[in-house]
Each structure stands twice: as C-alpha cells, then as structure tokens.
Scaffold this motif. Structure first.
Motif, short mmCIF file in Angstrom:
data_model
loop_
_atom_site.label_atom_id
_atom_site.label_comp_id
_atom_site.label_asym_id
_atom_site.label_seq_id
_atom_site.Cartn_x
_atom_site.Cartn_y
_atom_site.Cartn_z
N GLN A 232 0.85 -1.18 0.00
CA GLN A 232 0.00 0.00 0.00
C GLN A 232 0.89 1.24 0.00
O GLN A 232 2.04 1.19 0.43
N ASN A 233 0.34 2.36 -0.44
CA ASN A 233 1.15 3.56 -0.62
C ASN A 233 0.46 4.79 -0.04
O ASN A 233 -0.50 5.30 -0.63
N MET A 357 4.01 -21.38 17.05
CA MET A 357 5.16 -20.69 17.63
C MET A 357 5.65 -21.48 18.83
O MET A 357 4.90 -21.72 19.78
N ARG A 358 6.91 -21.88 18.78
CA ARG A 358 7.46 -22.72 19.83
C ARG A 358 7.90 -21.92 21.05
O ARG A 358 7.81 -22.40 22.17
N ASP A 359 8.39 -20.72 20.81
CA ASP A 359 9.01 -19.97 21.89
C ASP A 359 9.08 -18.49 21.53
O ASP A 359 8.60 -18.06 20.47
N TYR A 360 9.72 -17.72 22.41
CA TYR A 360 9.83 -16.28 22.18
C TYR A 360 10.68 -15.99 20.95
O TYR A 360 10.45 -15.00 20.25
N PHE A 361 11.66 -16.82 20.65
CA PHE A 361 12.46 -16.67 19.44
C PHE A 361 11.56 -16.66 18.21
O PHE A 361 11.66 -15.76 17.36
N ASP A 362 10.69 -17.65 18.08
CA ASP A 362 9.76 -17.70 16.94
C ASP A 362 8.86 -16.47 16.91
O ASP A 362 8.58 -15.91 15.84
N TYR A 363 8.38 -16.07 18.08
CA TYR A 363 7.46 -14.94 18.18
C TYR A 363 8.12 -13.65 17.68
O TYR A 363 7.55 -12.90 16.89
N VAL A 364 9.37 -13.40 18.13
CA VAL A 364 10.05 -12.18 17.71
C VAL A 364 10.36 -12.22 16.22
O VAL A 364 10.19 -11.21 15.51
N TYR A 365 10.78 -13.38 15.71
CA TYR A 365 11.02 -13.51 14.28
C TYR A 365 9.77 -13.15 13.49
O TYR A 365 9.84 -12.45 12.47
N TYR A 366 8.63 -13.63 13.93
CA TYR A 366 7.37 -13.40 13.20
C TYR A 366 7.05 -11.90 13.13
O TYR A 366 6.74 -11.38 12.05
N ASN A 367 7.13 -11.22 14.26
CA ASN A 367 6.83 -9.79 14.26
C ASN A 367 7.88 -8.99 13.49
O ASN A 367 7.55 -8.07 12.74
N GLN A 368 9.14 -9.34 13.67
CA GLN A 368 10.21 -8.61 12.98
C GLN A 368 10.04 -8.71 11.47
O GLN A 368 10.28 -7.74 10.74
N SER A 369 9.61 -9.85 10.98
CA SER A 369 9.52 -10.06 9.54
C SER A 369 8.42 -9.24 8.88
O SER A 369 8.33 -9.19 7.66
N THR A 370 7.58 -8.57 9.67
CA THR A 370 6.54 -7.71 9.11
C THR A 370 6.98 -6.26 8.99
O THR A 370 6.17 -5.39 8.66
N GLN A 371 8.26 -5.96 9.23
CA GLN A 371 8.68 -4.58 9.39
C GLN A 371 8.93 -3.82 8.08
O GLN A 371 9.19 -2.63 8.11
N GLY A 372 8.82 -4.48 6.94
CA GLY A 372 9.04 -3.81 5.67
C GLY A 372 7.77 -3.13 5.15
O GLY A 372 6.70 -3.75 5.12
N HIS A 373 7.90 -1.87 4.72
CA HIS A 373 6.76 -1.09 4.25
C HIS A 373 7.17 -0.23 3.05
O HIS A 373 8.35 -0.17 2.68
N LEU A 374 6.21 0.45 2.48
CA LEU A 374 6.44 1.40 1.40
C LEU A 374 6.06 2.80 1.87
O LEU A 374 4.98 3.00 2.44
N ASN A 375 6.96 3.76 1.63
CA ASN A 375 6.68 5.17 1.91
C ASN A 375 6.12 5.38 3.32
O ASN A 375 5.04 5.93 3.51
N SER A 376 6.84 4.87 4.30
CA SER A 376 6.58 5.03 5.72
C SER A 376 5.64 3.98 6.27
O SER A 376 6.07 3.08 6.99
N ASP A 377 4.36 4.03 5.95
CA ASP A 377 3.39 3.17 6.62
C ASP A 377 2.59 2.28 5.68
O ASP A 377 1.56 1.73 6.08
N GLY A 378 3.03 2.13 4.44
CA GLY A 378 2.28 1.31 3.50
C GLY A 378 2.51 -0.17 3.74
O GLY A 378 3.62 -0.68 3.52
N LEU A 379 1.48 -0.87 4.21
CA LEU A 379 1.62 -2.30 4.52
C LEU A 379 1.71 -3.13 3.25
O LEU A 379 1.05 -2.84 2.24
N CYS A 380 2.51 -4.17 3.31
CA CYS A 380 2.72 -5.07 2.18
C CYS A 380 2.27 -6.48 2.56
O CYS A 380 2.19 -6.82 3.74
N PHE A 381 2.01 -7.30 1.57
CA PHE A 381 1.82 -8.73 1.83
C PHE A 381 3.19 -9.32 2.17
O PHE A 381 4.17 -9.07 1.48
N VAL A 382 3.23 -10.09 3.26
CA VAL A 382 4.49 -10.62 3.78
C VAL A 382 4.63 -12.08 3.38
O VAL A 382 3.81 -12.93 3.77
N GLN A 383 5.67 -12.37 2.62
CA GLN A 383 5.96 -13.76 2.20
C GLN A 383 7.31 -14.14 2.81
O GLN A 383 8.36 -13.71 2.38
N ARG A 384 7.25 -14.99 3.84
CA ARG A 384 8.45 -15.38 4.56
C ARG A 384 9.13 -16.55 3.86
O ARG A 384 8.46 -17.48 3.41
#
Length: 390
Positions: A232-233, A357-384
C-alpha cells in the motif's frame, strides 16, 4: 502529518537529479528508489517521550541504536495491484526490476527527506526510468504499479550504502545468514523526572523490579529472508484503499517527473506485545533475559530467547509482572504475569514452526519479519522464506 520545508524540497529535487544512479537522459516518468528506517532508527525511542503522540516503550525504556543493518534486493514493479481485493499477494505481470543486493545502515540516515515527516531521512538506492522487463517502455502515468522488494541475507557481493564493506557487524551478519541486525543500548528511565508514575500488575508488590538491569546492550540478529509484495502507498492518499485497506496499493508515476518509492523498515516490530500491527512495545522481557559479562555489562541476543515461553515471561524462576510506565498505557489482560499474544497462531513448544510458535524466538522472528513497508506506513503482503506460520 507529513510535511517538508522549502529547503528540504529543494534539496530533494537537486539530489534526485544528482543521485539518479542508473537513470537515462530521458524526460519521461521516473521512480527514485530510496530506503529509510525513519526518524526512530536515527535517534531511537526517548523516555519520557518528547510529546504525548511520540512513540515510546510502554515499560519506561529508552532505546538508542548504534547500527540498524539490512540488505535490500529485487525491487519490483508489476501491473494490476488491485487484482484481488481480498488477497494482496495477487498482482499482474512483472514489468520492471532492479537487483542489488544493497547493504545499508539505516541508522545513518541519508540526504533525502524521508516519507514519515519532519526529521526523517532516506538514502537513494537507484532510479527506474522504464519498464526494463517490458521492452523498455515508459511507465504509464495513468496506472498504478504494484511495488515489492526483498530483505535478504547479508552477502559480500552487496553494494554498500552508508557503510563500509569491511564493517565487522556486517561480516558477522554474513557469517550468521542474518537479514537484519539491531545493535544498541536500552536504558530504563521509568523513574526519570517528569515521567509518569509506573504501575505494576503485581498486586502484592513482592516482585523487585530493581533487580532487573537498568542498562542492557542488545545485539539482535534475524535470519528472516522475506519478500514484501504489492505494498500500500500513503502517497496515494486521500484515495481509499481497496477492501478496507488503509491506503491505495501501488506506485503511480507522473509525466516528465520523478516520484519516490521508499523502502521503509520499521524498528519497533520485534518488541511488540502482540502480533497485531502497531502493538505497544516493551523491553522488560528482554532485560529479564540479559546476562552480565566479565566487565559487568548486561547483554542480550536472540539466542537468549530460544526456549522462552512468550506467554508467561520469567525473571529467573520468578514470574515477571507487567510494568506500565507510558501515559495512557494499560496492560492488555488480567494475567499478572507478563505474556505476549500470538492471536490465532498456537503456542506449542514442540510444534512445527511452519504452523505454530514454539518460543519467544519464533514470536520475535514473526513480528520482525513484518517490518518492511512502502513510503513510511504502506503495509505489504508478507511472504516469509523461512519456517514460519503464514
């Protein structure tokens, strides 16, 4: 509110002409590709916050980064961003692509004004001035193009932006296969003058928060290769997003002009209390895992999150209570023990990481992997591209 000064605008215009790496002399529409970690990657998270609307950690920690490293690759444009109102991953034919990979320290900022508002900085990557996968045709100003990009493992083959190729932290990323690396210091300032009074979910007042370290050095590396699709943009506002999305999808060029498409990497995602986007951030749970080195300094890495139950944090053998310091923040549930919420993704310590999610490691990985965006706050589809729930 997004705004730029006249000086910033003039600077941006001159830089777009000077830094148009890979552009031609044509006067057609162009897209300047840039990258930013926003103002929070530059100055961190102050505590107490400078204003009521400033982002702050809910439990009173001040965060400062010394490095925020990542590697960007495969920036793409495709047709038909609105292919499916309910499946953001669906786009048309790919018509343009620029490949790096580009290694960058987003903590260093850059010469372009960033997309998030006052004080933000971005670094120019390259310019796309035609559909290089579609016979070199010019971009059409009457349509929008789906925008995507990858964050990939560090590599010695990268083109280095805002950093040196022999940076020891980037070499460590290469050795570990990390995609993103946070390096910095967290300092607890919940009792600073002018800060709101902190409260705790420990109604018995038996937990001694003074036992937690007040200063923690963090070094958080993430082996989370991810593709961000059909973002999103916010630059398309006030157009309405399709299917209730916050912003309209895609990048629209302008005739005989240059628009900016900024790959934005947010810094707060690994610290969220829930996998719901923009959840409050906390550091107590990481401070509780920190260990002291021979010099008396407390340090925490992602390795210390392995095997940790994110639904019921502990400090040693003691349940870790919630601590609320930020004005207006209330703990998310009635459980006095601090624990994070993975919503519909089940917590299963011996489960398949592709479905649970097995543990906090998995949990943090999941949230961190959503951090990419377009033009500040444009959400993208996340393909891990690592074992993870969708």
């Amino acid at each position: 509110m997004k705004r730029c000064s006249i000086v910033q605008t003039a600077l941006a215009a001159s830089l777009l002409s000077l830094l148009a790496c890979g552009s031609s002399d044509s006067n057609g529409p162009k897209i300047q590709l840039a990258a930013s970690g926003e103002v929070l990657a530059l100055g961190g998270y102050a505590y107490p916050p400078a204003s009521a609307d400033a982002v702050a950690f809910a439990d009173g920690w001040e965060i400062h980064f010394t490095k925020f490293l990542t590697t960007i690759d495969k920036i793409t444009l495709s047709t038909n961003p609105d292919t499916s109102p309910t499946d953001q991953s669906q786009v048309g034919r790919k018509v343009a692509e620029l490949d790096g990979p580009w290694a960058i320290d987003l903590h260093q900022g850059g010469p372009l004004p960033g997309k998030g508002g006052t004080g933000e900085q971005a670094f120019p990557i390259a310019v796309l001035d035609n559909q290089n996968l579609n016979g070199g045709q010019a971009f059409d100003p009457t349509v929008r193009y789906a925008f995507g990009f990858d964050l990939v493992p560090a590599t010695a083959a990268a083109k280095f932006l805002q950093m040196q190729s022999n940076d020891p932290d980037y070499q460590d990323m290469i050795n570990n296969g990390w995609v993103v690396l946070y390096v910095g210091t967290a300092t607890w300032k919940g009792d600073a003058p002018g800060a709101p009074a902190c409260t705790s979910s420990d109604s018995t007042n038996t937990f001694d928060f003074t036992k937690l370290p007040r200063v923690v050095n963090f070094r958080l590396g993430f082996k989370t290769p991810t593709t961000y699709i059909n973002c999103q943009n916010p630059d398309n506002d006030p157009a309405k997003g399709i299917g209730g999305e916050d912003h309209e999808r895609g990048v629209q060029v302008k005739a005989n002009d240059t628009v900016i498409a900024q790959v934005t990497v947010h810094t707060d995602h690994p610290f969220w209390e829930s996998i719901v986007h923009d959840s409050p951030a906390h550091f107590d749970q990481l401070a509780a895992l920190a260990t002291m080195d021979a010099s008396g300094n407390f340090n925490v890495t992602m390795q210390q999150t392995v095997g940790v139950d994110y639904t019921a944090f502990k400090f040693g053998s003691l349940p870790l209570p919630w601590r609320a310091c930020a004005a207006g923040y209330t703990v998310p549930n009635q459980n006095p023990q601090m624990g994070f919420d993975s919503q519909t993704i089940p917590h299963n310590p011996v489960g398949d990481p592709a479905t649970s999610m097995r543990d906090y490691f998995d949990y943090v990985y999941y949230n961190q992997s959503t951090q990419g965006h377009l033009n500040s706050d444009g959400l993208c589809f996340v393909q891990r591209h690592y074992p993870s729930p969708p």
